[in-house]
Design a protein around this motif. Structure first.
Motif, mmCIF file in Angstrom:
data_model
loop_
_atom_site.group_PDB
_atom_site.id
_atom_site.type_symbol
_atom_site.label_atom_id
_atom_site.label_comp_id
_atom_site.label_asym_id
_atom_site.label_seq_id
_atom_site.Cartn_x
_atom_site.Cartn_y
_atom_site.Cartn_z
ATOM 1 N N GLY A 101 0.781 -1.223 0.000
ATOM 2 C CA GLY A 101 0.000 0.000 0.000
ATOM 3 C C GLY A 101 0.817 1.279 0.000
ATOM 4 O O GLY A 101 0.254 2.370 0.060
ATOM 5 N N ARG A 102 2.120 1.182 -0.024
ATOM 6 C CA ARG A 102 3.031 2.340 -0.031
ATOM 7 C C ARG A 102 2.854 3.223 1.207
ATOM 8 O O ARG A 102 3.254 4.391 1.211
ATOM 9 C CB ARG A 102 2.861 3.162 -1.313
ATOM 10 C CG ARG A 102 3.081 2.366 -2.580
ATOM 11 C CD ARG A 102 3.097 3.208 -3.826
ATOM 12 N NE ARG A 102 4.268 4.078 -3.887
ATOM 13 C CZ ARG A 102 4.577 4.813 -4.955
ATOM 14 N NH1 ARG A 102 3.801 4.786 -6.024
ATOM 15 N NH2 ARG A 102 5.639 5.588 -4.955
ATOM 16 N N GLY A 103 2.250 2.645 2.222
ATOM 17 C CA GLY A 103 1.992 3.422 3.429
ATOM 18 C C GLY A 103 3.242 3.919 4.119
ATOM 19 O O GLY A 103 3.277 5.047 4.615
ATOM 20 N N PHE A 104 4.281 3.085 4.131
ATOM 21 C CA PHE A 104 5.469 3.503 4.868
ATOM 22 C C PHE A 104 6.206 4.626 4.158
ATOM 23 O O PHE A 104 6.911 5.407 4.793
ATOM 24 C CB PHE A 104 6.409 2.312 5.119
ATOM 25 C CG PHE A 104 7.304 2.532 6.300
ATOM 26 C CD1 PHE A 104 6.774 2.607 7.577
ATOM 27 C CD2 PHE A 104 8.666 2.700 6.144
ATOM 28 C CE1 PHE A 104 7.593 2.834 8.683
ATOM 29 C CE2 PHE A 104 9.494 2.928 7.239
ATOM 30 C CZ PHE A 104 8.954 2.995 8.518
ATOM 31 N N GLU A 105 6.040 4.743 2.849
ATOM 32 C CA GLU A 105 6.611 5.884 2.135
ATOM 33 C C GLU A 105 6.015 7.185 2.675
ATOM 34 O O GLU A 105 6.727 8.195 2.824
ATOM 35 C CB GLU A 105 6.331 5.768 0.639
ATOM 36 C CG GLU A 105 7.041 4.607 -0.040
ATOM 37 C CD GLU A 105 6.698 4.510 -1.515
ATOM 38 O OE1 GLU A 105 6.552 5.575 -2.166
ATOM 39 O OE2 GLU A 105 6.570 3.384 -2.034
#
Length: 265
Positions: A101-105
């Protein structure tokens, strides 16, 4: 210079779950009610915005697969702009933000701005398999779960899939609907094209659809049932366990908005 955000600015990254808004966690529900701004994805059920207090600004930043939509840099810029005003900023993402989900970006970007950041997990879409009696593990058949992206950043199929299919794991493929021919071909190359497989589209939602067949038939399964994204692919012996493969009509609990009496079992 970029403005320093107010000291009370907080970004909360929330997993909205697979689609059924009732699968939201209590912690996430409470956080949404505190929000001053909500940046929400296309896959987050719009009903969740009804939980926000009056005056909360809700902005769709949804990315639609295989379409030209808002970029990650544009989302970051929105986070910067809204954080400059202070308050509670919610980033509401479908499924779980830390699973493809690219959340940590976004967490790293927010921390670089000096924001306080917290994370509330969400139910990821592969867990909706259980709604159609497909267990992700079973001690007689599956020793592990191998979760793979079907499409890497460069657009190619992950090399991990070849390793996964050689194991006894249940293989779960996210973002693989554009790679069905390649996935089926890989299973044929390895001599395991007959492995049971399922495609689940819109898992947990009223419009959920499930197709069941074998790994070598993925293209035919999708075409016959008119399946597209968002969908996940499950491949492994566990797929054949539920209701002798009659998974379209056999579900354990009703989907969102459906009464128990409406179920066919």
């Amino acid at each position: 210079m970029n403005p320093v955000p107010p000291i009370d600015t907080e970004l909360i990254l929330i997993g909205a779950g697979p689609g059924d808004p009732e699968l939201l966690t209590v912690k996430a529900w409470k956080a949404i009610q505190r929000a001053d701004v909500i940046l929400y994805d296309h896959l987050a059920n719009g009903a969740l915005l009804d939980l926000a207090r009056p005056g909360c600004e809700c902005i769709c930043v949804g990315k639609r697969p295989y379409r030209a939509t808002i970029t990650q840099d544009e989302i970051h810029e929105l986070i910067r702009q809204k954080a400059a005003k202070g308050g509670v900023l919610i980033r509401l993402k479908g499924g779980d933000p830390f699973i493809f989900g690219r959340g940590f970006e976004e967490v790293l970007f927010a921390r670089a701005l000096g924001l306080r950041v917290s994370y509330i997990p969400g139910i990821t879409s592969m867990q909706t398999a259980g709604l159609s009696d497909i267990p992700l593990t079973h001690r007689a058949f599956s020793e592990s779960i191998w979760v793979v992206t079907g499409t890497k950043k460069d657009g190619t199929l992950s090399a991990d899939l070849r390793l996964a299919l050689r194991s006894k794991a249940t293989v779960v493929i996210y973002m693989g609907m554009k790679k069905l021919a390649e996935i089926a071909g890989l299973y044929r190359q390895e001599g395991v094209a007959a492995m049971p497989a399922a495609i689940i589209q819109n898992g947990s939602r009223r419009d959920q659809q499930v197709a069941v067949g074998t790994a070598g038939e993925l293209m035919e399964m999708a075409a016959a049932n008119k399946l597209s994204h968002p969908a996940i692919i499950l491949i492994g012996e566990v797929v054949g366990l539920g209701a002798s493969g009659e998974l379209k009509s056999h579900r354990t609990i009703p989907l969102y908005g459906e009464s128990p009496a409406a179920m066919t079992v």
